[in-house]
Design an enzyme around this catalytic site. Sequence first.
Site, short mmCIF file in Angstrom:
data_model
loop_
_atom_site.label_atom_id
_atom_site.label_comp_id
_atom_site.label_asym_id
_atom_site.label_seq_id
_atom_site.Cartn_x
_atom_site.Cartn_y
_atom_site.Cartn_z
N ASP A 38 0.85 -1.29 -0.15
CA ASP A 38 0.05 0.03 0.10
C ASP A 38 0.98 1.19 0.15
OD1 ASP A 38 -2.36 -1.38 -0.01
OD2 ASP A 38 -2.29 -1.67 2.14
N LYS B 255 0.36 -7.91 -2.89
CA LYS B 255 -0.87 -7.26 -3.23
C LYS B 255 -0.85 -5.90 -3.59
CE LYS B 255 -3.92 -6.09 0.02
NZ LYS B 255 -4.59 -4.84 -0.59
N ASP C 224 -5.83 -6.34 -5.80
CA ASP C 224 -7.20 -5.99 -4.89
C ASP C 224 -8.01 -4.87 -5.04
OD1 ASP C 224 -8.46 -6.08 -2.31
OD2 ASP C 224 -7.06 -5.25 -1.18
N LEU C 225 -8.69 -5.29 -6.00
CA LEU C 225 -9.58 -3.86 -6.51
C LEU C 225 -10.92 -3.88 -6.02
CD1 LEU C 225 -8.67 -3.99 -10.49
CD2 LEU C 225 -7.66 -2.49 -8.43
N LYS C 226 -11.32 -4.83 -5.64
CA LYS C 226 -12.71 -4.94 -4.66
C LYS C 226 -13.81 -4.38 -5.39
CE LYS C 226 -10.97 -5.07 -0.10
NZ LYS C 226 -9.26 -4.26 -0.11
N LEU C 227 -13.80 -4.78 -6.64
CA LEU C 227 -14.95 -4.28 -7.51
C LEU C 227 -16.38 -4.61 -6.86
CD1 LEU C 227 -13.76 -4.95 -11.23
CD2 LEU C 227 -13.51 -3.14 -9.69
N ASP D 209 -20.34 -3.47 -8.60
CA ASP D 209 -20.97 -2.63 -9.31
C ASP D 209 -21.87 -3.43 -10.22
OD1 ASP D 209 -21.87 -0.40 -11.33
OD2 ASP D 209 -19.95 0.35 -11.06
N ILE D 210 -22.78 -2.91 -11.14
CA ILE D 210 -23.79 -4.02 -11.86
C ILE D 210 -22.71 -4.90 -12.70
CG2 ILE D 210 -25.54 -2.11 -12.15
CD1 ILE D 210 -24.88 -1.80 -14.83
N PRO D 211 -23.57 -6.10 -12.91
CA PRO D 211 -22.90 -7.19 -13.56
C PRO D 211 -22.29 -6.83 -14.86
CG PRO D 211 -24.75 -8.04 -12.63
CD PRO D 211 -24.97 -6.58 -12.46
N ASN D 212 -22.89 -6.14 -15.85
CA ASN D 212 -22.30 -5.95 -16.96
C ASN D 212 -21.07 -4.97 -16.95
OD1 ASN D 212 -22.40 -5.78 -20.16
ND2 ASN D 212 -22.47 -3.35 -19.66
N THR E 196 -12.36 -6.99 6.94
CA THR E 196 -11.58 -7.35 8.33
C THR E 196 -11.63 -6.18 9.36
OG1 THR E 196 -9.53 -7.05 7.56
CG2 THR E 196 -10.44 -9.33 8.00
N GLN F 156 -7.78 -2.02 11.85
CA GLN F 156 -8.15 -3.41 11.80
C GLN F 156 -9.15 -3.80 13.03
OE1 GLN F 156 -8.63 -5.16 9.07
NE2 GLN F 156 -6.61 -4.99 7.89
N GLY G 57 0.15 -6.04 5.75
CA GLY G 57 0.59 -4.82 5.33
C GLY G 57 1.59 -3.95 6.05
N ARG G 58 0.96 -3.19 6.92
CA ARG G 58 1.79 -2.28 8.04
C ARG G 58 2.84 -3.22 8.91
NH1 ARG G 58 -3.46 0.92 9.08
NH2 ARG G 58 -4.31 -1.27 8.60
O1 C5P Z 1 -1.73 -2.98 7.00
P1 C5P Z 1 -2.52 -4.11 7.00
O2 C5P Z 1 -2.01 -5.53 7.34
O3 C5P Z 1 -3.92 -3.87 8.06
O4 C5P Z 1 -3.37 -4.36 5.60
C1 C5P Z 1 -4.26 -5.23 5.28
C2 C5P Z 1 -4.50 -5.21 3.66
O5 C5P Z 1 -5.50 -6.03 3.45
C3 C5P Z 1 -4.85 -3.80 3.23
O6 C5P Z 1 -4.31 -3.57 1.87
C4 C5P Z 1 -6.38 -3.92 2.93
O7 C5P Z 1 -6.90 -3.06 2.01
C5 C5P Z 1 -6.62 -5.41 2.81
N1 C5P Z 1 -7.69 -5.97 3.00
C6 C5P Z 1 -8.41 -6.07 4.55
N2 C5P Z 1 -9.54 -6.57 4.80
C7 C5P Z 1 -10.26 -7.12 3.88
C8 C5P Z 1 -9.81 -7.09 2.50
C9 C5P Z 1 -8.36 -6.55 2.22
O8 C5P Z 1 -7.77 -5.65 5.38
N3 C5P Z 1 -11.48 -7.88 4.20
#
Ligand code: C5P
Length: 233
Positions: A10, A34, A61-64, A66-69, A120, A191, A211-212
């Site tokens: 990130d 990711k 990780d785009l987490k789309l 929207d409508i199916p089309n 999460t 989180q 991530g962090r």
């Molecule tokens: O920094 P951290 O370990 O909290 O990052 C977790 C990553 O996982 C972030 O990029 C966040 O967008 C992603 N994520 C999440 N929970 C989800 C889906 C994705 O934390 N349910």
Amino acid sequence: MGKDVIVACDFPSAEDCREFLKKFSGVERKPYVKIGMELFYSCGPDIVREIKALGHGVFLDLKLCDIPNTVRRAMKSVSSLGADIVNVHAFGGIDMMRAAKEGIAEGGGSTKVIAVTVLTSIAPEKLGAELLIDRPLADAASAFALNVKTAGLDGVVCSVYEAGKIHGICGRDFLTVTPGIRFGGSDVGDQARVATPEFAKEQGSDYIVVGRPITKAADPVSAYTQCLAGFAG
Ligand code: C5P
């Protein structure tokens, strides 16, 4: 496939991401990367090709949602980038999830498609109060997972706490990708449902997303190695 640590890169720019990944050039098992919205929206699709060319597995990780089309057509565009995994929100419904998978096939790619069950960052008390879902969080996550399976997707993003139950319901081959990973005693940040790499292993997660705890560590390579040892060792 599976049992790998995915490092959530990130970062605000491609340069920041390159600098970070350079630290791992001598590491034997290259981290899975990711690419989330921050990096994708600032750099565009070339960042996926670049990181793939460096030899990393890529979860886009785009987490789309929207409508199916619209989702079908977006996934058709994504298909040629060569990411290993891409995702949508299960909240978009079964038709939308099917359309996502169809879009990848129409684009000629083989990217796996997974879906987020419940973020999460959502604490149990927020599920009813803010998302208006009146059932326990684990039940909601399992019900979404079943929809994901019905739509023919490859797995889910869920918390470690739901991974075992979801495997029980959807089968062992159904992927569980679990973010919200923290070392014991470290900062939780935004989180809510966090777990250690060791606990994720016990619960049968296929991939952990970290991530962090790695990107902000004083020594990211050793934090990554620690995660790998705890989860996949
Ligand atoms: O920094 P951290 O370990 O909290 O990052 C977790 C990553 O996982 C972030 O990029 C966040 O967008 C992603 N994520 C999440 N929970 C989800 C889906 C994705 O934390 N349910």
